[in-house]
Design an enzyme around this catalytic site. Structure first.
Site, PDB file in Angstrom:
ATOM      1  N   GLU A  84       0.853  -1.197   0.000  1.00  0.00           N
ATOM      2  CA  GLU A  84       0.000   0.000   0.000  1.00  0.00           C
ATOM      3  C   GLU A  84       0.888   1.245   0.000  1.00  0.00           C
ATOM      4  O   GLU A  84       1.854   1.328   0.750  1.00  0.00           O
ATOM      5  CB  GLU A  84      -0.930  -0.054   1.212  1.00  0.00           C
ATOM      6  CG  GLU A  84      -1.992   1.020   1.239  1.00  0.00           C
ATOM      7  CD  GLU A  84      -1.442   2.309   1.793  1.00  0.00           C
ATOM      8  OE1 GLU A  84      -1.624   3.341   1.115  1.00  0.00           O
ATOM      9  OE2 GLU A  84      -0.818   2.288   2.875  1.00  0.00           O
ATOM     10  N   SER A  85       0.556   2.218  -0.852  1.00  0.00           N
ATOM     11  CA  SER A  85       1.487   3.301  -1.167  1.00  0.00           C
ATOM     12  C   SER A  85       1.773   4.227   0.008  1.00  0.00           C
ATOM     13  O   SER A  85       2.916   4.667   0.186  1.00  0.00           O
ATOM     14  CB  SER A  85       0.963   4.105  -2.360  1.00  0.00           C
ATOM     15  OG  SER A  85      -0.312   4.643  -2.084  1.00  0.00           O
ATOM     16  N   LYS A  86       0.764   4.552   0.813  1.00  0.00           N
ATOM     17  CA  LYS A  86       1.051   5.444   1.940  1.00  0.00           C
ATOM     18  C   LYS A  86       1.924   4.747   2.969  1.00  0.00           C
ATOM     19  O   LYS A  86       2.810   5.362   3.569  1.00  0.00           O
ATOM     20  CB  LYS A  86      -0.234   5.949   2.586  1.00  0.00           C
ATOM     21  CG  LYS A  86       0.054   6.986   3.674  1.00  0.00           C
ATOM     22  CD  LYS A  86      -1.190   7.625   4.238  1.00  0.00           C
ATOM     23  CE  LYS A  86      -0.838   8.656   5.293  1.00  0.00           C
ATOM     24  NZ  LYS A  86      -2.054   9.288   5.883  1.00  0.00           N
ATOM     25  N   CYS A 184      -7.969   6.769  -6.997  1.00  0.00           N
ATOM     26  CA  CYS A 184      -7.598   5.882  -5.901  1.00  0.00           C
ATOM     27  C   CYS A 184      -8.863   5.275  -5.301  1.00  0.00           C
ATOM     28  O   CYS A 184      -9.812   6.005  -4.988  1.00  0.00           O
ATOM     29  CB  CYS A 184      -6.824   6.665  -4.841  1.00  0.00           C
ATOM     30  SG  CYS A 184      -6.505   5.714  -3.331  1.00  0.00           S
ATOM     31  N   ASP A 191      -5.434   9.688 -10.104  1.00  0.00           N
ATOM     32  CA  ASP A 191      -4.159   9.078 -10.483  1.00  0.00           C
ATOM     33  C   ASP A 191      -3.959   9.347 -11.975  1.00  0.00           C
ATOM     34  O   ASP A 191      -4.699   8.825 -12.806  1.00  0.00           O
ATOM     35  CB  ASP A 191      -4.172   7.567 -10.221  1.00  0.00           C
ATOM     36  CG  ASP A 191      -4.232   7.223  -8.742  1.00  0.00           C
ATOM     37  OD1 ASP A 191      -3.628   7.951  -7.933  1.00  0.00           O
ATOM     38  OD2 ASP A 191      -4.890   6.223  -8.392  1.00  0.00           O
ATOM     39  N   ARG A 252       2.893  10.696  -6.420  1.00  0.00           N
ATOM     40  CA  ARG A 252       2.102  11.257  -5.323  1.00  0.00           C
ATOM     41  C   ARG A 252       2.804  10.879  -4.027  1.00  0.00           C
ATOM     42  O   ARG A 252       3.184   9.731  -3.838  1.00  0.00           O
ATOM     43  CB  ARG A 252       0.670  10.699  -5.370  1.00  0.00           C
ATOM     44  CG  ARG A 252      -0.275  11.328  -4.381  1.00  0.00           C
ATOM     45  CD  ARG A 252      -1.643  11.622  -4.985  1.00  0.00           C
ATOM     46  NE  ARG A 252      -2.262  10.521  -5.707  1.00  0.00           N
ATOM     47  CZ  ARG A 252      -2.954   9.547  -5.136  1.00  0.00           C
ATOM     48  NH1 ARG A 252      -3.056   9.475  -3.823  1.00  0.00           N
ATOM     49  NH2 ARG A 252      -3.527   8.617  -5.872  1.00  0.00           N
TER      50      ARG A 252
END
Length: 276
Positions: A84-86, A184, A191, A252
Protein backbone atom coordinates in the site's frame (compact mmCIF):
# COMPACT_ATOMS: atom_id res chain seq x y z
CA UNK A 1 -12.46 -0.94 -2.30
CA UNK A 2 -10.15 -3.84 -1.53
CA UNK A 3 -11.20 -5.07 1.96
CA UNK A 4 -7.61 -5.10 3.20
CA UNK A 5 -7.16 -1.45 2.19
CA UNK A 6 -9.74 -0.41 4.79
CA UNK A 7 -7.19 -1.24 7.48
CA UNK A 8 -4.28 0.50 5.76
CA UNK A 9 -3.06 4.03 6.62
CA UNK A 10 -4.29 5.33 3.25
CA UNK A 11 -6.83 8.12 3.70
CA UNK A 12 -6.21 8.39 7.44
CA UNK A 13 -4.22 10.81 9.58
CA UNK A 14 -0.85 9.27 10.35
CA UNK A 15 2.03 9.96 12.69
CA UNK A 16 5.28 10.43 10.82
CA UNK A 17 8.00 8.31 12.40
CA UNK A 18 11.58 9.28 11.56
CA UNK A 19 13.45 6.25 12.91
CA UNK A 20 13.58 2.90 11.15
CA UNK A 21 10.25 1.07 11.54
CA UNK A 22 9.73 -1.79 9.05
CA UNK A 23 6.38 -2.69 10.62
CA UNK A 24 4.91 0.38 8.88
CA UNK A 25 4.78 -1.54 5.58
CA UNK A 26 1.22 -2.68 4.81
CA UNK A 27 0.90 -5.52 2.27
CA UNK A 28 -2.36 -5.96 0.36
CA UNK A 29 -2.98 -9.39 -1.24
CA UNK A 30 -3.35 -9.33 -5.01
CA UNK A 31 -5.66 -12.36 -5.01
CA UNK A 32 -8.93 -10.44 -4.60
CA UNK A 33 -8.21 -8.12 -7.51
CA UNK A 34 -7.00 -11.01 -9.65
CA UNK A 35 -10.28 -12.79 -8.91
CA UNK A 36 -12.24 -9.75 -10.17
CA UNK A 37 -10.49 -10.26 -13.51
CA UNK A 38 -11.04 -14.02 -13.53
CA UNK A 39 -7.41 -14.74 -12.66
CA UNK A 40 -5.47 -16.53 -9.97
CA UNK A 41 -1.80 -16.85 -9.12
CA UNK A 42 -1.70 -20.03 -11.22
CA UNK A 43 -3.38 -18.56 -14.33
CA UNK A 44 -1.68 -15.20 -14.87
CA UNK A 45 -1.36 -14.68 -18.67
CA UNK A 46 1.49 -12.20 -18.34
CA UNK A 47 4.93 -11.62 -16.93
CA UNK A 48 5.77 -8.31 -15.41
CA UNK A 49 6.90 -6.02 -12.68
CA UNK A 50 5.80 -2.94 -10.76
CA UNK A 51 8.52 -0.29 -10.80
CA UNK A 52 8.35 2.20 -7.94
CA UNK A 53 10.51 5.32 -7.81
CA UNK A 54 11.01 7.25 -4.57
CA UNK A 55 12.09 10.87 -4.79
CA UNK A 56 12.09 11.53 -1.04
CA UNK A 57 14.72 9.04 0.10
CA UNK A 58 17.07 10.24 2.84
CA UNK A 59 19.09 8.70 5.66
CA UNK A 60 22.10 9.47 7.85
CA UNK A 61 25.75 8.53 7.58
CA UNK A 62 27.47 7.24 10.75
CA UNK A 63 28.78 10.80 11.20
CA UNK A 64 25.21 12.11 11.36
CA UNK A 65 25.41 13.82 7.97
CA UNK A 66 22.25 13.38 5.87
CA UNK A 67 22.22 11.84 2.41
CA UNK A 68 19.54 12.21 -0.28
CA UNK A 69 19.06 9.90 -3.25
CA UNK A 70 16.42 8.37 -5.51
CA UNK A 71 15.20 4.86 -4.80
CA UNK A 72 14.11 2.42 -7.48
CA UNK A 73 12.18 -0.69 -6.45
CA UNK A 74 11.08 -3.55 -8.69
CA UNK A 75 8.25 -5.76 -7.36
CA UNK A 76 7.36 -8.91 -9.36
CA UNK A 77 3.87 -8.79 -10.88
CA UNK A 78 3.18 -12.30 -9.58
CA UNK A 79 4.11 -11.50 -5.98
CA UNK A 80 1.34 -12.41 -3.52
CA UNK A 81 1.05 -8.80 -2.33
CA UNK A 82 1.27 -5.22 -3.46
CA UNK A 83 2.51 -2.70 -0.90
CA UNK A 84 0.00 0.00 0.00
CA UNK A 85 1.49 3.30 -1.17
CA UNK A 86 1.05 5.44 1.94
CA UNK A 87 2.55 2.73 4.12
CA UNK A 88 5.47 2.60 1.68
CA UNK A 89 5.93 6.37 2.07
CA UNK A 90 5.73 6.18 5.88
CA UNK A 91 8.27 3.35 5.92
CA UNK A 92 10.70 5.28 3.74
CA UNK A 93 10.24 8.36 5.93
CA UNK A 94 11.23 6.24 8.93
CA UNK A 95 14.74 6.05 7.46
CA UNK A 96 15.24 9.81 7.68
CA UNK A 97 16.92 9.85 11.10
CA UNK A 98 18.46 6.39 10.88
CA UNK A 99 22.19 5.87 10.29
CA UNK A 100 23.51 3.28 7.82
CA UNK A 101 27.15 2.34 7.38
CA UNK A 102 26.95 2.80 3.62
CA UNK A 103 24.56 2.69 0.67
CA UNK A 104 24.96 -1.07 0.34
CA UNK A 105 23.73 -1.53 3.92
CA UNK A 106 20.66 0.56 3.20
CA UNK A 107 19.95 -1.35 -0.02
CA UNK A 108 20.19 -4.66 1.84
CA UNK A 109 17.76 -3.45 4.51
CA UNK A 110 15.29 -2.20 1.91
CA UNK A 111 15.56 -5.45 -0.04
CA UNK A 112 14.85 -7.56 3.04
CA UNK A 113 11.89 -5.51 4.26
CA UNK A 114 10.22 -4.98 0.89
CA UNK A 115 10.65 -8.62 -0.14
CA UNK A 116 9.03 -9.73 3.11
CA UNK A 117 6.06 -7.41 2.50
CA UNK A 118 5.63 -8.34 -1.18
CA UNK A 119 6.13 -12.06 -0.61
CA UNK A 120 8.73 -12.33 -3.38
CA UNK A 121 12.24 -10.93 -3.91
CA UNK A 122 12.23 -7.19 -4.62
CA UNK A 123 15.07 -5.58 -6.55
CA UNK A 124 16.45 -2.35 -5.06
CA UNK A 125 18.63 0.27 -6.70
CA UNK A 126 19.66 3.55 -5.09
CA UNK A 127 20.63 6.24 -7.59
CA UNK A 128 22.52 9.44 -6.94
CA UNK A 129 21.01 12.70 -8.14
CA UNK A 130 23.82 12.97 -10.69
CA UNK A 131 22.91 9.56 -12.12
CA UNK A 132 19.27 10.57 -12.39
CA UNK A 133 20.13 13.88 -14.05
CA UNK A 134 22.29 12.07 -16.60
CA UNK A 135 19.39 9.78 -17.52
CA UNK A 136 17.11 12.74 -18.16
CA UNK A 137 13.53 12.20 -19.32
CA UNK A 138 12.31 9.91 -22.07
CA UNK A 139 9.64 10.00 -24.76
CA UNK A 140 7.31 7.03 -24.99
CA UNK A 141 7.77 4.74 -28.01
CA UNK A 142 5.49 4.61 -31.01
CA UNK A 143 2.59 6.75 -32.15
CA UNK A 144 0.80 9.12 -29.76
CA UNK A 145 -2.95 8.77 -30.27
CA UNK A 146 -4.03 11.74 -28.13
CA UNK A 147 -4.82 14.10 -31.02
CA UNK A 148 -7.39 11.77 -32.57
CA UNK A 149 -10.90 13.21 -32.78
CA UNK A 150 -13.20 11.19 -30.53
CA UNK A 151 -16.50 11.73 -28.71
CA UNK A 152 -16.81 10.52 -25.12
CA UNK A 153 -19.83 10.49 -22.82
CA UNK A 154 -19.13 7.71 -20.28
CA UNK A 155 -16.29 7.98 -17.79
CA UNK A 156 -17.60 5.85 -14.92
CA UNK A 157 -16.06 2.48 -15.73
CA UNK A 158 -13.80 0.84 -18.32
CA UNK A 159 -15.67 -0.03 -21.52
CA UNK A 160 -13.92 -2.82 -23.43
CA UNK A 161 -16.85 -2.96 -25.85
CA UNK A 162 -15.49 0.27 -27.36
CA UNK A 163 -12.36 -1.49 -28.62
CA UNK A 164 -12.27 -2.39 -32.32
CA UNK A 165 -9.75 -4.10 -34.58
CA UNK A 166 -9.35 -5.19 -38.20
CA UNK A 167 -9.31 -8.99 -38.21
CA UNK A 168 -8.03 -9.00 -41.79
CA UNK A 169 -4.77 -7.23 -40.96
CA UNK A 170 -1.94 -8.30 -38.67
CA UNK A 171 0.45 -5.56 -37.59
CA UNK A 172 3.26 -5.00 -35.14
CA UNK A 173 3.22 -1.56 -33.58
CA UNK A 174 3.62 0.62 -30.50
CA UNK A 175 1.10 3.29 -29.53
CA UNK A 176 0.76 5.45 -26.45
CA UNK A 177 -1.48 7.96 -24.70
CA UNK A 178 -0.99 10.48 -21.91
CA UNK A 179 -4.75 10.64 -21.20
CA UNK A 180 -4.96 7.76 -18.73
CA UNK A 181 -6.62 8.75 -15.48
CA UNK A 182 -8.28 6.73 -12.75
CA UNK A 183 -9.03 7.33 -9.08
CA UNK A 184 -7.60 5.88 -5.90
CA UNK A 185 -10.14 3.33 -4.60
CA UNK A 186 -9.61 4.50 -1.02
CA UNK A 187 -9.21 8.30 -1.13
CA UNK A 188 -10.76 9.03 -4.57
CA UNK A 189 -7.73 11.18 -5.39
CA UNK A 190 -6.92 11.29 -9.12
CA UNK A 191 -4.16 9.08 -10.48
CA UNK A 192 -2.69 10.56 -13.67
CA UNK A 193 -0.73 8.37 -16.05
CA UNK A 194 0.61 7.59 -19.50
CA UNK A 195 0.15 4.18 -21.09
CA UNK A 196 1.98 2.27 -23.83
CA UNK A 197 0.58 -0.64 -25.86
CA UNK A 198 3.02 -2.72 -27.91
CA UNK A 199 1.72 -5.77 -29.77
CA UNK A 200 1.76 -8.03 -32.79
CA UNK A 201 -1.77 -9.06 -33.72
CA UNK A 202 -4.98 -7.91 -35.39
CA UNK A 203 -4.72 -4.21 -36.25
CA UNK A 204 -6.10 -2.16 -33.36
CA UNK A 205 -8.30 0.82 -34.20
CA UNK A 206 -6.46 3.72 -32.56
CA UNK A 207 -9.50 5.92 -31.99
CA UNK A 208 -11.30 3.09 -30.23
CA UNK A 209 -8.26 2.54 -28.01
CA UNK A 210 -8.26 6.21 -27.01
CA UNK A 211 -11.99 6.07 -26.24
CA UNK A 212 -11.36 3.00 -24.09
CA UNK A 213 -8.47 4.63 -22.21
CA UNK A 214 -10.59 7.72 -21.48
CA UNK A 215 -13.37 5.48 -20.13
CA UNK A 216 -11.13 4.82 -17.08
CA UNK A 217 -11.37 8.49 -16.09
CA UNK A 218 -13.76 8.05 -13.14
CA UNK A 219 -12.91 4.40 -12.47
CA UNK A 220 -11.60 3.58 -8.99
CA UNK A 221 -8.83 1.00 -8.77
CA UNK A 222 -5.16 0.60 -7.97
CA UNK A 223 -2.59 1.38 -10.68
CA UNK A 224 -1.58 -2.26 -11.02
CA UNK A 225 -5.12 -3.51 -11.61
CA UNK A 226 -5.87 -0.83 -14.20
CA UNK A 227 -2.92 -2.00 -16.29
CA UNK A 228 -3.89 -5.65 -15.86
CA UNK A 229 -7.44 -4.88 -16.98
CA UNK A 230 -6.16 -3.10 -20.10
CA UNK A 231 -3.86 -6.03 -20.87
CA UNK A 232 -6.66 -8.59 -20.57
CA UNK A 233 -9.16 -6.58 -22.62
CA UNK A 234 -6.64 -6.13 -25.44
CA UNK A 235 -5.57 -9.76 -25.28
CA UNK A 236 -9.17 -10.93 -25.72
CA UNK A 237 -9.72 -8.61 -28.68
CA UNK A 238 -6.44 -8.84 -30.57
CA UNK A 239 -5.49 -12.47 -29.92
CA UNK A 240 -1.91 -11.23 -30.22
CA UNK A 241 1.27 -13.19 -30.80
CA UNK A 242 2.79 -10.83 -28.25
CA UNK A 243 1.47 -7.99 -26.13
CA UNK A 244 2.94 -5.51 -23.68
CA UNK A 245 1.04 -2.88 -21.69
CA UNK A 246 2.78 -0.56 -19.31
CA UNK A 247 1.89 2.69 -17.60
CA UNK A 248 3.88 5.43 -15.95
CA UNK A 249 1.91 7.28 -13.30
CA UNK A 250 2.54 10.75 -11.94
CA UNK A 251 4.10 10.67 -8.49
CA UNK A 252 2.10 11.26 -5.32
CA UNK A 253 3.69 11.57 -1.90
CA UNK A 254 7.14 11.35 -3.46
CA UNK A 255 6.41 7.97 -5.08
CA UNK A 256 5.46 6.98 -8.59
CA UNK A 257 4.23 3.53 -9.66
CA UNK A 258 4.89 2.09 -13.10
CA UNK A 259 3.20 -1.30 -13.76
CA UNK A 260 4.46 -3.40 -16.68
CA UNK A 261 2.64 -6.48 -18.02
CA UNK A 262 3.77 -8.52 -21.03
CA UNK A 263 3.62 -11.89 -22.72
CA UNK A 264 7.39 -11.48 -23.19
CA UNK A 265 10.29 -11.28 -20.79
CA UNK A 266 10.54 -7.91 -19.08
CA UNK A 267 12.40 -5.40 -21.25
CA UNK A 268 11.79 -2.12 -19.48
CA UNK A 269 13.79 1.09 -19.32
CA UNK A 270 12.88 2.83 -16.08
CA UNK A 271 13.42 6.43 -17.16
CA UNK A 272 10.93 9.05 -16.07
CA UNK A 273 8.59 11.02 -18.31
CA UNK A 274 8.22 14.80 -18.38
CA UNK A 275 5.28 14.66 -15.92
CA UNK A 276 7.20 12.51 -13.46
Amino acid sequence: MHPAAEHSPLGKSSEYISTYTPSLLFPIPRAAKWAELGLSAETLPYKGVDFWNCFELSWLLPSGKPVVAIGEFSIPADSPNIIESKSFKLYLNSLNQTAFADTASLEATLRTDLSAAAGKPVTVRIRTLAESEAEGVMALPGVCIDDLDISVSNYEHPRPELLRCDDARVVEESVHSHLLKSNCPVTSQPDWGSVVVEYRGHALDHASLLEYIVSFRQHSDFHEQCVERIFLDLQRLLKPEKLTVYARYVRRGGLDINPYRSTEDVAFQNVRLARQ
